[in-house]
Design an enzyme around this catalytic site. Sequence first.
Site, PDB file in Angstrom:
ATOM      1  CB  CYS A   5      76.006  19.433  38.511  1.00 21.85           C
ATOM      2  SG  CYS A   5      76.206  18.280  39.866  1.00 21.85           S
TER       3      CYS A   5
ATOM      4  N   GLY B 290      88.213  42.177  49.435  1.00 20.91           N
ATOM      5  CA  GLY B 290      87.700  42.283  48.072  1.00 20.91           C
ATOM      6  C   GLY B 290      88.553  43.172  47.182  1.00 20.91           C
TER       7      GLY B 290
ATOM      8  CG  HIS C 221      80.381  20.988  38.738  1.00 18.51           C
ATOM      9  ND1 HIS C 221      79.383  21.926  38.735  1.00 18.51           N
ATOM     10  CD2 HIS C 221      80.040  20.070  39.668  1.00 18.51           C
ATOM     11  CE1 HIS C 221      78.468  21.598  39.643  1.00 18.51           C
ATOM     12  NE2 HIS C 221      78.838  20.476  40.224  1.00 18.51           N
TER      13      HIS C 221
ATOM     14  CD  GLU D 244      80.896  24.272  36.391  1.00 20.04           C
ATOM     15  OE1 GLU D 244      80.827  23.451  35.457  1.00 20.04           O
ATOM     16  OE2 GLU D 244      80.132  24.242  37.377  1.00 20.04           O
TER      17      GLU D 244
HETATM   18  N1  GLN Z   1      71.914  18.640  44.224  1.00 24.35           N
HETATM   19  C1  GLN Z   1      72.406  17.746  43.222  1.00 24.35           C
HETATM   20  C2  GLN Z   1      73.140  16.568  43.831  1.00 24.35           C
HETATM   21  O1  GLN Z   1      73.566  16.653  44.970  1.00 24.35           O
HETATM   22  C3  GLN Z   1      73.293  18.474  42.242  1.00 24.35           C
HETATM   23  C4  GLN Z   1      74.535  18.997  42.867  1.00 24.35           C
HETATM   24  C5  GLN Z   1      75.188  20.069  42.051  1.00 24.35           C
HETATM   25  O2  GLN Z   1      74.597  20.666  41.175  1.00 24.35           O
HETATM   26  N2  GLN Z   1      76.438  20.348  42.348  1.00 24.35           N
HETATM   27  O3  GLN Z   1      73.331  15.579  43.195  1.00 24.35           O
END
Ligand code: GLN
Length: 533
Positions: free
Chosen positions: A382, A13, A509, A511
Amino acid sequence: MKYVIITGGVLSGLGKGIVVSSLGKLLDSRGYSVCPVKFDGYLNVDAGTMNPFRHGEVFVLDDGTECDMDLGNYERFTGNTMEYANNPTGGKIFGKVIDKEREGKYLGKDVQFIPHVTGEIKDWVEDIGEKQNAEVVIIEVGGTVGDIENSYFIEAMRELHQDKEEGEVLFVHVTLVPILDVVGEQKTKPTQRSTERLLGMGVQPDFVVGRCEEGLNKKVKEKISLFCNVPVDHVISDPDCESIYKVPFLLEEENFSKKVLEELGLPNRPKSMERWKGLVDNMLNPEEKIKIAITGKYTELKDSYVSIIESLEHAGAHLDLGVELAWVETTRIEQGETTVEEELEDVKGVIVPGGFGSRGTEGKIDCIQHCRENDIPFLGLCYGFQMAVVEYARNVCGMENAHSTEIRDEPEHNVIDILPEQEGVKGLGGTMRLGGQDIYLKDGTYVQSIYNGKNKVRERFRHRYEVNPKYIEEIEKNGLFFSGTDKSGKIMQFLEIQDHPYFVATQAHPEFRSKLEEPAPVFKEFLKKAVKQ
Ligand code: GLN
């Protein structure tokens, strides 16, 4: 091709990954092509099956590799796109060796750590460096010197140093220089001991980077130089600072990248860091500050949301806006320990991030409803996208029991359902819908305007469930519009409510693609709208 190998001493870390990323950025800004590589000693093939609670965020690469968060920093700093081979793990290396043994490739020899495992590691780094046309391969050896887990990686690097010519392979040891409270003195003993340990493995560091609360003083540098057998100007000070993005400048105060180039026998080209500097200045002294809430169940461990936090910082730097985070543990809402109103009282926007499983879900849905009904900017990522669909189905479309089949076996309205390609998938490792996918944006949508009018954009994915196509028409009729899909048009990847300041969610995502110099468009627009609220 030259190699810089970064090891860690005393404890984990320390921010070795940031040293790798910063050096990568500095060399890149001098026009060198770099290839960062991370060795992870654990026997998992990748980080995909690891609990983010314990290990931090699982980062996803464009090629679908699930990996350690450090790879995210390599991308954010250097702008390079990382791939599977940038992150060799114990699991990947041993898997390869065992496969070869079964194929009879070792021609009757007994298979050993040296030379077979170490040989595999050396070949691996040479191959990825060549594939990515690197002039300098920068390797981070995960873990701390003295661990069994990374010992064979260090041994492989000792051999690499021996195989190559003088000046082709450099070692940098990043270590802790604690300050003892009682005497207020910088102490070098842990650094001496961990360097000794490295020497015992046949590795003499060329540089020692001292992580310390403050800059290393002259006496301490001299002492480290004497005991660790490095020139005093190769003892580099790496003090604590407010932002990881500032570290390249701290290292440059010590002329680190110039000295590295000198040692490698490479010319010192001019560097351009002005843009980066301007953004870091904005980040550290923003004109205005706003509070943004992130809901989730891993809120005790901020590391599990690193990329989201970074994305907000990147977007903020471009808007001269600081973001203060409010963490909302949604299980507490469900248990009646707090209310949505109380938690979101003075926040300007809410992010519902990715997630798995049922814990905290109802609380997230309540937060989304609150944003929708009160014109509070909302960004769903997501799982947050899926829960926005559930919320809308329940509270606007009148499907009271709508849910995801991930959470409830047979809900009356399974508006979120397993992806057809995921049915029948058995193992959990590397089996989700993973990696970069194209998103086709519909003309005239708000999301399309966020992406500058483009018809096709690319983001990264990691999911097993999707919007159930059966319900799309009904949901859209009621005002929740799916503004982006995959190429086939079957998988919904973006949603928006047009009559709202900012109600946007995505199955992706974004991000994972945000960088300081190139923030993710949905984050930037989200903050722009939030500050107006
Ligand atoms: N659990 C949800 C899926 O598998 C969303 C996955 C996530 O947020 N990365 O579709």
